[in-house]
Design an enzyme around this catalytic site. Structure first.
Site, PDB file in Angstrom:
ATOM      1  N   HIS A 100       6.878  17.355 -10.510  1.00  0.00           N
ATOM      2  CA  HIS A 100       8.313  17.439 -10.831  1.00  0.00           C
ATOM      3  C   HIS A 100       8.870  16.023 -10.914  1.00  0.00           C
ATOM      4  O   HIS A 100       9.573  15.672 -11.853  1.00  0.00           O
ATOM      5  CB  HIS A 100       9.015  18.261  -9.764  1.00  0.00           C
ATOM      6  CG  HIS A 100      10.498  18.375  -9.926  1.00  0.00           C
ATOM      7  ND1 HIS A 100      11.080  19.081 -10.961  1.00  0.00           N
ATOM      8  CD2 HIS A 100      11.526  17.873  -9.199  1.00  0.00           C
ATOM      9  CE1 HIS A 100      12.408  19.008 -10.854  1.00  0.00           C
ATOM     10  NE2 HIS A 100      12.703  18.273  -9.789  1.00  0.00           N
ATOM     11  N   HIS A 124      16.247  25.471  -4.364  1.00  0.00           N
ATOM     12  CA  HIS A 124      17.241  26.188  -5.180  1.00  0.00           C
ATOM     13  C   HIS A 124      17.095  27.699  -5.048  1.00  0.00           C
ATOM     14  O   HIS A 124      15.995  28.211  -4.836  1.00  0.00           O
ATOM     15  CB  HIS A 124      17.076  25.843  -6.673  1.00  0.00           C
ATOM     16  CG  HIS A 124      17.440  24.440  -7.030  1.00  0.00           C
ATOM     17  ND1 HIS A 124      18.702  24.088  -7.447  1.00  0.00           N
ATOM     18  CD2 HIS A 124      16.708  23.301  -7.027  1.00  0.00           C
ATOM     19  CE1 HIS A 124      18.732  22.782  -7.706  1.00  0.00           C
ATOM     20  NE2 HIS A 124      17.533  22.279  -7.449  1.00  0.00           N
ATOM     21  N   ASP A 143      20.811  15.734  -6.947  1.00  0.00           N
ATOM     22  CA  ASP A 143      21.230  16.965  -6.262  1.00  0.00           C
ATOM     23  C   ASP A 143      20.444  17.189  -4.976  1.00  0.00           C
ATOM     24  O   ASP A 143      20.656  18.183  -4.273  1.00  0.00           O
ATOM     25  CB  ASP A 143      21.149  18.181  -7.203  1.00  0.00           C
ATOM     26  CG  ASP A 143      19.739  18.497  -7.663  1.00  0.00           C
ATOM     27  OD1 ASP A 143      18.970  17.548  -7.946  1.00  0.00           O
ATOM     28  OD2 ASP A 143      19.393  19.688  -7.731  1.00  0.00           O
ATOM     29  N   HIS A 144      19.558  16.247  -4.630  1.00  0.00           N
ATOM     30  CA  HIS A 144      18.828  16.303  -3.358  1.00  0.00           C
ATOM     31  C   HIS A 144      19.151  15.132  -2.435  1.00  0.00           C
ATOM     32  O   HIS A 144      19.035  15.265  -1.221  1.00  0.00           O
ATOM     33  CB  HIS A 144      17.313  16.372  -3.626  1.00  0.00           C
ATOM     34  CG  HIS A 144      16.919  17.659  -4.283  1.00  0.00           C
ATOM     35  ND1 HIS A 144      16.283  18.678  -3.616  1.00  0.00           N
ATOM     36  CD2 HIS A 144      17.135  18.104  -5.543  1.00  0.00           C
ATOM     37  CE1 HIS A 144      16.113  19.703  -4.444  1.00  0.00           C
ATOM     38  NE2 HIS A 144      16.615  19.382  -5.621  1.00  0.00           N
ATOM     39  N   ASP A 188      11.745  20.794  -5.098  1.00  0.00           N
ATOM     40  CA  ASP A 188      11.732  21.421  -6.425  1.00  0.00           C
ATOM     41  C   ASP A 188      10.324  21.584  -6.984  1.00  0.00           C
ATOM     42  O   ASP A 188      10.122  21.570  -8.197  1.00  0.00           O
ATOM     43  CB  ASP A 188      12.558  20.590  -7.413  1.00  0.00           C
ATOM     44  CG  ASP A 188      14.050  20.695  -7.166  1.00  0.00           C
ATOM     45  OD1 ASP A 188      14.466  21.479  -6.284  1.00  0.00           O
ATOM     46  OD2 ASP A 188      14.805  19.983  -7.852  1.00  0.00           O
ATOM     47  N   HIS A 214      15.972  13.099  -7.031  1.00  0.00           N
ATOM     48  CA  HIS A 214      17.056  13.642  -7.861  1.00  0.00           C
ATOM     49  C   HIS A 214      18.380  13.708  -7.085  1.00  0.00           C
ATOM     50  O   HIS A 214      18.398  14.031  -5.895  1.00  0.00           O
ATOM     51  CB  HIS A 214      16.683  15.026  -8.400  1.00  0.00           C
ATOM     52  CG  HIS A 214      15.649  14.952  -9.492  1.00  0.00           C
ATOM     53  ND1 HIS A 214      14.855  16.019  -9.850  1.00  0.00           N
ATOM     54  CD2 HIS A 214      15.282  13.914 -10.303  1.00  0.00           C
ATOM     55  CE1 HIS A 214      14.057  15.653 -10.844  1.00  0.00           C
ATOM     56  NE2 HIS A 214      14.293  14.380 -11.135  1.00  0.00           N
ATOM     57  N   HIS A 225      12.549  14.334  -2.911  1.00  0.00           N
ATOM     58  CA  HIS A 225      12.406  13.560  -4.152  1.00  0.00           C
ATOM     59  C   HIS A 225      13.754  12.960  -4.518  1.00  0.00           C
ATOM     60  O   HIS A 225      14.770  13.249  -3.888  1.00  0.00           O
ATOM     61  CB  HIS A 225      11.815  14.409  -5.275  1.00  0.00           C
ATOM     62  CG  HIS A 225      12.678  15.549  -5.760  1.00  0.00           C
ATOM     63  ND1 HIS A 225      12.996  16.633  -4.966  1.00  0.00           N
ATOM     64  CD2 HIS A 225      13.291  15.767  -6.959  1.00  0.00           C
ATOM     65  CE1 HIS A 225      13.756  17.473  -5.661  1.00  0.00           C
ATOM     66  NE2 HIS A 225      13.958  16.967  -6.867  1.00  0.00           N
TER      67      HIS A 225
END
Ligand SMILES: [Zn+2]
Length: 259
Positions: free
Chosen positions: A116, A171, A62-63, A133, A60, A58
């Site tokens: 999400h 995570h 942090d990905h 996530d 985001h 996805h």
């Protein structure tokens, strides 16, 4: 870390609690959700590996925040969800598509698991699912762009995979998730056991992941919205009677946000 056919899956740590799951064999690597390029660059260099592909679940940061810097040094195909803003994608994919990784003789099926984010996907293959996530050990992601109904359907889709499926989440949230799960289901004996064994793993600085679909079906409240104990706890939280599993899901998701 494990062997499957001829590859291992290595957890590279990023930021506070992200994992960049990295499939590797003797010569190649595939990285999943490189939010930060540096851990992946260091690993590829140290191990002398060529990058075969990048898989994104996805949009985001942090990905996917490390994708561009990774590509500068290691040009490779980038797979990710169709319909999300990821400018570095070379292959936009969606539910039912297949991703072939010839360097690993490997085929992933793409599962659409929105909730999400709008078009979040998972990669399922080789008895493993990389689910970003959406599903965590004993928990699930926050519902940012979809509806609780969508998220509940996405989690149910993952729960329908074989019990032995290894679940690689984005995570390391397991201990906090277990604490919440025990508030929802105080009498779940499996949860008590994992509270001890996973705390020990963290003390030794080892990942609690991957988990398995079988374990999640026994311990994850978000996959247990039909269990009487979870229904009771959700109704208590709501001070009302939820009328569908998706409403029970929404109640415990809201409860978790406040927990
Ligand atoms: Zn996310």
């Amino acid at each position: 870390m494990r062997k499957f056919n001829d590859f291992e899956v290595i957890p590279l740590r990023a930021f506070k609690d992200n994992y960049i799951w990295t499939l590797r064999n003797d010569r190649h690597a595939v990285v999943v959700d490189p939010g930060d390029a540096q851990p992946a660059l260091d690993y590829l260099q140290r191990e002398g590996l060529a990058l075969a592909a990048i898989l994104a679940t996805h949009h985001h940061a942090d990905h996917v925040g490390g994708v561009a810097a990774l590509l500068e040094r290691h040009p490779a195909p980038v797979y990710g969800p169709r319909g999300e803003p990821i400018p570095t994608l070379t292959h936009a994919v969606g539910d039912g598509d297949e991703v072939l990784i010839p360097e690993f003789d490997l085929r992933f099926r793409v599962l659409g698991i929105p909730g999400h984010t709008r078009a979040h996907i998972a990669y399922y293959g080789a008895n493993s699912v990389f689910c970003g996530d959406t599903l965590f050990a004993c928990g699930c992601g926050r519902v940012f762009e979809g509806t609780p109904e969508q998220m509940y359907a996405s989690l149910s889709k993952l729960a329908a995979l074989p019990d032995e499926t290894l679940v690689y989440c984005g995570h390391e949230y397991t201990l906090a998730n277990i604490e919440f799960a025990r508030a929802v289901e105080p009498d779940n004996a499996e949860l008590q056991g994992y509270a001890v064994s996973d705390a020990q793993k963290r003390k030794e600085n080892r990942p609690t992941l991957p988990t398995t679909i079988g374990r999640e079906k026994k311990t994850n409240p978000f996959l247990r919205c039909l269990q009487p104990a979870v229904v009771d706890s959700a109704n208590k939280y709501l001070a009302a009677r939820a009328s569908s599993p998706a409403q029970i899901f929404a109640a415990i998701r809201n409860w978790k946000n406040e927990f």
